[in-house]
Write a protein that holds these residues in place. Structure first.
Motif, PDB file in Angstrom:
ATOM      1  N   LEU A 130       1.672   1.149  11.570  1.00  0.00           N
ATOM      2  CA  LEU A 130       1.280   0.435  10.358  1.00  0.00           C
ATOM      3  C   LEU A 130       0.984   1.379   9.220  1.00  0.00           C
ATOM      4  O   LEU A 130       1.178   1.061   8.058  1.00  0.00           O
ATOM      5  CB  LEU A 130       0.029  -0.417  10.631  1.00  0.00           C
ATOM      6  N   GLY A 131       0.489   2.563   9.574  1.00  0.00           N
ATOM      7  CA  GLY A 131       0.076   3.483   8.532  1.00  0.00           C
ATOM      8  C   GLY A 131      -1.249   3.030   7.948  1.00  0.00           C
ATOM      9  O   GLY A 131      -1.570   1.853   7.944  1.00  0.00           O
ATOM     10  N   ALA A 132      -2.036   3.982   7.494  1.00  0.00           N
ATOM     11  CA  ALA A 132      -3.357   3.640   6.980  1.00  0.00           C
ATOM     12  C   ALA A 132      -3.372   3.598   5.464  1.00  0.00           C
ATOM     13  O   ALA A 132      -4.405   3.588   4.840  1.00  0.00           O
ATOM     14  CB  ALA A 132      -4.383   4.660   7.480  1.00  0.00           C
ATOM     15  N   ASP A 133      -2.145   3.574   4.875  1.00  0.00           N
ATOM     16  CA  ASP A 133      -2.108   3.580   3.405  1.00  0.00           C
ATOM     17  C   ASP A 133      -2.573   2.246   2.840  1.00  0.00           C
ATOM     18  O   ASP A 133      -2.440   1.201   3.440  1.00  0.00           O
ATOM     19  CB  ASP A 133      -0.679   3.860   2.933  1.00  0.00           C
ATOM     20  N   GLY A 134      -3.110   2.300   1.659  1.00  0.00           N
ATOM     21  CA  GLY A 134      -3.681   1.093   1.054  1.00  0.00           C
ATOM     22  C   GLY A 134      -2.618   0.224   0.410  1.00  0.00           C
ATOM     23  O   GLY A 134      -2.076   0.568  -0.633  1.00  0.00           O
ATOM     24  N   ARG A 135      -2.320  -0.924   1.005  1.00  0.00           N
ATOM     25  CA  ARG A 135      -1.435  -1.890   0.377  1.00  0.00           C
ATOM     26  C   ARG A 135      -2.171  -2.467  -0.827  1.00  0.00           C
ATOM     27  O   ARG A 135      -3.406  -2.558  -0.824  1.00  0.00           O
ATOM     28  CB  ARG A 135      -1.130  -3.001   1.381  1.00  0.00           C
ATOM     29  N   GLU A 136      -1.445  -2.892  -1.834  1.00  0.00           N
ATOM     30  CA  GLU A 136      -2.133  -3.462  -2.990  1.00  0.00           C
ATOM     31  C   GLU A 136      -2.805  -4.770  -2.574  1.00  0.00           C
ATOM     32  O   GLU A 136      -2.197  -5.651  -1.975  1.00  0.00           O
ATOM     33  CB  GLU A 136      -1.129  -3.726  -4.128  1.00  0.00           C
ATOM     34  N   GLY A 137      -4.071  -4.890  -2.854  1.00  0.00           N
ATOM     35  CA  GLY A 137      -4.795  -6.102  -2.451  1.00  0.00           C
ATOM     36  C   GLY A 137      -5.636  -6.628  -3.581  1.00  0.00           C
ATOM     37  O   GLY A 137      -5.811  -5.967  -4.604  1.00  0.00           O
ATOM     38  N   GLY A 138      -6.185  -7.791  -3.387  1.00  0.00           N
ATOM     39  CA  GLY A 138      -6.942  -8.448  -4.450  1.00  0.00           C
ATOM     40  C   GLY A 138      -8.434  -8.198  -4.372  1.00  0.00           C
ATOM     41  O   GLY A 138      -9.152  -8.554  -5.287  1.00  0.00           O
ATOM     42  N   GLY A 139      -8.896  -7.624  -3.228  1.00  0.00           N
ATOM     43  CA  GLY A 139     -10.344  -7.432  -3.079  1.00  0.00           C
ATOM     44  C   GLY A 139     -10.829  -6.300  -3.966  1.00  0.00           C
ATOM     45  O   GLY A 139     -10.532  -6.251  -5.135  1.00  0.00           O
ATOM     46  N   GLY A 140     -11.566  -5.401  -3.377  1.00  0.00           N
ATOM     47  CA  GLY A 140     -11.949  -4.214  -4.134  1.00  0.00           C
ATOM     48  C   GLY A 140     -13.235  -4.382  -4.908  1.00  0.00           C
ATOM     49  O   GLY A 140     -13.503  -5.422  -5.481  1.00  0.00           O
TER      50      GLY A 140
END
Lengths: 546, 546
Positions: A54-64
Motif C-alpha cells: 500500500l505504501g505509507a504515502d499520504g493520499r489526498e484526503g479531506g481530513g487534516g
C-alpha cells in the motif's frame, strides 16, 4: 491507612503456583518454535507485506488539522485552569490566607483584569469562543456540586438547644448589615442596579451582599489560626452557618422578584419554589432515605450513590433554574435533604473530595472572565463608592456581632475577635455576586466594586486577628498544622472534606493522623455540634442508616 | 471502614462543657429581651419598611427567561445521561452482561438509533445544539481520564518472566486477527474508508479493530462468572493486557498516517510522537516520582495529587492531539508513567472512583449521538458485510488464541474457553472505532457495521461460556458475589477500582469485606501479577514510594 493491610500475596502465590503449571502440558522446544512462526511470524509478515504494497504515502484526503483543534484547546485550557488555581491556593497559604482566596485571585488573573491587560491575544488564544461553553459546563457542574456540599454541611448544624447568646449573635450579625444594605439600596439603585434590578430585588440583593459570612472560608481561617475551638471561633461559625441559610433564602426571593416578569410569572415562581421546597424537604428526604443505594448496610454502594448524588443535584438545580430562581438554590436544597447516614455521607465525602478540586476552579475562571477591574472605572466616584461600601460592610458586621456579643455577656476581647471573624465573606459572597450579576439585578460597575469589597474584607481577617494578638486560647492537643505548606491536613480531612470544610478536617484530625476517615462524616457532625452546642445531642448517632 | 473508629465525642464534649459556659457571663432576662429587640426586631422592621415602600411589583426590565435556559437544559441533560447509563448498567447486570455494555446501549438509545427514530423532537429538545459542546466537555474529560486509568492498569502488568505459553497465546490472539484485518483492508477500502482513510491508515485501523480485546470488560465477565483465577481466565487477561498496549500503538500509527497531511507533517508527527513518548517514559516518569505531592510519606496529599493527575492527563492529551495523534494516546501514556507508589496510586484510585461513573457516561452519549443504526443502510449488502466481518472477527480471534493454546499444551476445554473469552471487544473497541471515525479513517457505514460486530461479539461471551458449561474450575474462597444485583463488590474495589477494573476489585475483596483499601493498589498489583506469572516477583513492593 497503613495499619490494617494484611499481606494478601502469600496465599495467592501458593494457589497460583499450585494450579498454573499443573494445567499446562509444557510443549517441546521444536513445537514452541513452529507455533511461534505460525502465530507470530506469519501474521507479522502478512501485515508488513500489506503495508509495503500500500505504501505509507499520504493520499489526498479531506481530513487534516489546522492549528490546535477544539479538543486540544479545551484540554490545554482545563489543565491551565487547574494548575493556576492550585498555584494560587499554595501561594495564598504561604501568605497566611485561606487557599480559596488564592484560587479566586488566580481566576481573576486569567481574565480581563490581568491577563487581558497584559496580553489580550494570549487570553483569547487560551480561551477561544468555542472552548468557553465547554469550560462553562465544568464550572456549572462544579458550582452545583459545591452548593450541594454547602447545603449538606449546613444541614449538619442543629440550631435547637443552642445557647441564647449564640442565637442572638447569629441573628444580629446577619440582620444589622442586611437592614443597612436594604436601607441604602434606594440611594445606590440609580447607579448600581442592572437591567433586571427592580427596587425590591435590588434591595434584597444588596442586603444579602452585605450580610453574608462565608462558612467554609471562615472555617479555614479559624483552623489555620488554631481558633476553631475558642468561643469567638464557635460563635462565628454558628453565625455563618445560620446566616448562610437565611442568605440563600433571601437571594431566592431577590431572584424571584428580579425584573422582566409579569406578576403572573412572579406568582408562579413563588408558588413553584414553595411547592418544590416543601416537596423536597418533605417527601424527597424520605424517598432518599428509602433508596437501597443510600441505606446500607453494605460498606457503601459505590457508583450508584455517586451517580444519584450528581444526577439528583443536577435535576434539582435544573428545576429551580426552570422555576426562575437559580440552579444553585436547587443544588443547595438537595444538599440539605441528602441523608446524613453512613453510605450516603461516604459517597458525598468521596465525590466532593474529587469534584471540589477538579471542577470548582472552572467556576473561578468563569468568574475571572466575567470580572473586569476596569469596568468600575478608575476615579474618585469609584473610590468613594468602594470606600463607602467597605465601611458599611465592615462596620455593620462588626457592630452587629461584637456589640451584641458584648451585651449578652461575652468577654470584650472575644467580642472583638468575633466582630473581625464575621467579616469573612469569601467564596459565598462571590457566588452571590455572580448570581446577582447573571440575573441582571446588579450592573457591572457595582458588581466590580462589591467584588473588591469582598476580597478586601476576606483578606484582612487573618492579618487583623494576628495583629490584634488573638492567639489560640484553647489549642487542640496534638495538632501539627503547618500553615506554611498546607500539607498538615490529615488524610481524613483531605479525603473526606476536601478544602470545602476544613474545620471539619481538623476535627477529624484529632482522631489520629493517617487514619482513613471516609465514614467519619457522622462522627464529625457530632463533633461539630459539640462545638456549637457545648453538649452532645442524645440519640444523634441513630438518625442515619446504621 | 468501621473497626477503627474510636469515639471522638467523649473527649470533646467534656472540653466544650468546660470552656463554653465559663467564658460567658449569662445576661439577665430583661437584657436578653432588649438586645433581641435592638438586634433582631429593629433590623427586620427596617427591611420590611423598605420592601413595603419599594413594592414588589415588576418594573419593566431587560432580563427575563424564555423557556428553559442553557444552564437548566445542560443540567437536565446531564442528569438524564447519568441516570440512563446507570439504569442501563443495572439492566445489563440483570441479564448476565457486564454493566458497561448496558451503559453503551443506553448511550445508543438516547441517540438517533432509538430516541431519534421514536421522537426526533424529544431528542433535539433534550440535547439542543448549544448544550452539546457542554456535554462534549464532560465526555472528553471522561475519556482522557478513562484512558489514563487504562494506561495505569496496563503498567501494572509485568510481561517479563511470563511462561512461554502465556506470551505465545497473547501474541497469537492479537497477530492473527490483526494480519487478517490488514489483508482484508484493500477489499473493504472502497466501500468503507473515510475521507482521511489512506490505504495504510485504513489497513492498520481495520487490523486494530479486529484484534482488540477489552481488558476491563473481560475482567468484569471473568469476575461475574467466577473464572478469574482459572487458566483460561488468566491467559485471556494477559493476552488482553498485552494486546491493548500493541493496539494503542498501532492506532497511533494509523492516526499519524491518516490522510490530509503532507509527508513533512507526517514526519513531524512521527518524530514528535517518538520524542514525546521517550521524554514522558524517561524524564517524565522520574519527574513525577520526585514530586512531593506524589511521594509521601504523608498519607496522601489530597487535592494536590488529584489536580496533578487531571491537569497532567489533560496536558499530555492536548500534546498528542496537537501532534496529530489523538488525545487519548497522550492520556494513555500519562497513565503508563503515573507512579505506582502509595500517595500517587491512592489519588488515582479515588479520582477514578468518581470520574469513571460521573464523566464516562457522557462519552457513551457522545458515541450514541454519533452512531446511527440507519447509517449502515438496511439490506442484503449491509447484512452480508456485517456477517462477513462477524465471522472474520470471531474466527480469527478464536483460532489464534484457542489453537495456539492447544498446541502449547493447554487442555482442550480451557483452550475453547480462551477462544471465547478473547472475543470480548467491549469498550476498548468502541473507543477505537470512535477515534477512527473522528479521524476520518472509516466512513459512517463501516463504522456502524463494526459497532454492531463489537456489540455482538461482546454480548455473546458470557452466554457462550455459560452454554458451554464452563463452570468456575477454581472459585476464589469466600467470594459472595451477587451477580443479580451487582452489589456484591467490596467497598475496597468499588472505591478503588470503580467499574473499570473489576477483576482488581475482587482480588481486593479477598482481603476482607468492609476494609478500606484506598492504599491497596500496590497490593492488588502484586496479586494481579501472581495471576499472570504464577509467582511473586521479588522486590516488587519496593518500586514505589515507601
Amino acid at each position: 491507612m497503613t495499619e490494617s493491610t494484611t499481606d494478601p500475596t502469600a496465599e495467592s502465590a501458593t494457589e497460583s503456583e499450585a494450579d498454573h503449571p499443573s494445567h499446562i502440558r509444557p510443549p517441546g522446544r521444536r513445537r514452541l518454535v513452529s507455533v511461534s512462526v505460525a502465530f507470530a511470524g506469519i501474521p507479522v509478515a502478512v501485515a508488513a507485506a500489506v503495508l509495503t504494497t500500500l505504501g505509507a504515502d499520504g493520499r489526498e484526503g479531506g481530513g487534516g488539522h489546522q492549528g490546535l483543534g477544539v479538543v486540544a484547546q479545551f484540554l490545554l485550557a482545563a489543565a491551565l485552569v487547574l494548575l493556576a488555581a492550585w498555584a494560587g491556593g499554595r501561594l495564598a497559604v504561604r501568605l497566611g490566607q485561606p487557599p480559596v482566596m488564592g484560587e479566586i485571585v488566580a481566576g481573576i488573573a486569567l481574565g480581563p483584569s490581568l491577563l487581558g491587560v497584559l496580553s489580550p491575544e494570549t487570553m483569547r488564544w487560551l480561551f477561544p469562543d468555542q472552548v468557553r461553553p465547554m469550560l462553562s459546563a465544568l464550572a456549572q457542574l462544579g458550582l452545583v456540586l459545591f452548593m450541594f456540599e454547602v447545603g449538606r454541611e449546613l444541614a449538619a448544624v442543629r440550631l435547637r438547644g443552642a445557647a441564647h447568646s449564640f442565637v442572638l449573635v447569629a441573628v444580629a450579625s446577619m440582620s444589622v448589615p442586611f437592614a443597612t444594605g436594604m436601607a441604602a439600596a434606594p440611594l445606590l439603585a440609580g447607579s448600581g442596579a442592572g437591567p433586571a434590578g427592580t427596587p425590591a430585588a435590588f434591595a434584597l440583593f444588596l442586603g444579602v451582599a452585605l450580610s453574608v459570612t462565608a462558612f467554609p472560608v471562615l472555617a479555614r481561617i479559624l483552623t489555620d489560626l488554631g481558633l476553631t475551638r475558642t468561643l469567638p471561633g464557635r460563635m462565628s461559625l454558628f453565625a455563618a452557618a445560620g446566616g448562610d441559610g437565611v442568605a440563600w433564602l433571601m437571594l431566592a426571593v431577590a431572584l424571584a422578584t428580579a425584573g422582566g416578569r409579569s406578576p403572573a410569572a412572579l406568582a408562579l415562581t413563588a408558588l413553584g419554589a414553595v411547592a418544590y421546597g416543601a416537596l423536597l424537604l418533605g417527601a424527597g428526604r424520605r424517598v432518599l432515605l428509602a433508596l437501597p443505594a443510600l441505606r446500607g448496610p453494605g460498606p457503601g454502594s459505590g457508583p450508584a450513590a455517586t451517580i444519584l448524588l450528581v444526577a439528583g443535584t443536577a435535576v434539582s438545580a435544573a428545576i429551580t433554574e426552570a422555576l426562575g430562581l437559580h440552579a444553585l438554590i436547587g443544588a443547595f436544597l438537595f444538599g440539605l435533604v441528602w441523608p446524613p447516614g453512613r453510605p450516603a455521607a461516604d459517597a458525598a465525602d468521596r465525590t466532593n473530595a474529587v469534584t471540589r478540586p477538579v471542577l470548582l476552579p472552572f467556576y473561578f475562571l468563569l468568574f475571572g472572565l466575567t470580572f473586569d477591574l476596569g469596568a468600575a472605572g478608575f476615579g474618585w466616584a469609584t473610590a468613594g463608592l468602594t470606600g463607602l461600601l467597605l465601611v458599611m460592610a465592615i462596620s455593620t458586621k462588626f457592630l452587629g456581632a461584637a456589640l451584641c456579643a458584648r451585651l449578652t455577656g461575652v468577654p470584650g476581647r472575644d467580642s472583638v475577635a468575633l466582630g473581625i471573624l464575621v467579616n469573612t465573606r469569601g467564596l459565598t459572597e462571590i457566588v452571590v455576586l455572580m448570581t446577582g450579576r447573571e440575573a441582571g439585578i446588579v450592573n457591572d460597575r457595582l458588581f466590580t466594586v462589591l467584588v473588591i469589597v469582598t476580597l478586601i474584607t476576606t483578606l484582612m481577617t487573618a492579618p487583623l486577628l494576628r495583629a490584634a494578638g488573638l492567639r489560640p486560647s484553647a489549642p487542640a492537643p496534638g495538632t501539627d498544622d503547618e500553615p506554611g505548606t498546607g500539607r498538615g491536613g490529615s488524610a481524613a480531612g483531605e479525603l473526606a472534606g476536601g478544602r470545602a470544610g476544613p474545620a471539619l478536617e481538623r476535627v477529624g484530625e484529632r482522631r489520629g493522623a493517617g487514619e482513613p476517615d471516609l465514614a467519619g462524616h457522622l462522627e464529625r457532625r457530632d463533633a461539630l455540634e459539640q462545638q456549637f452546642l457545648g453538649e452532645r445531642a442524645p440519640g444523634l448517632r441513630d438518625d442515619g442508616a446504621e
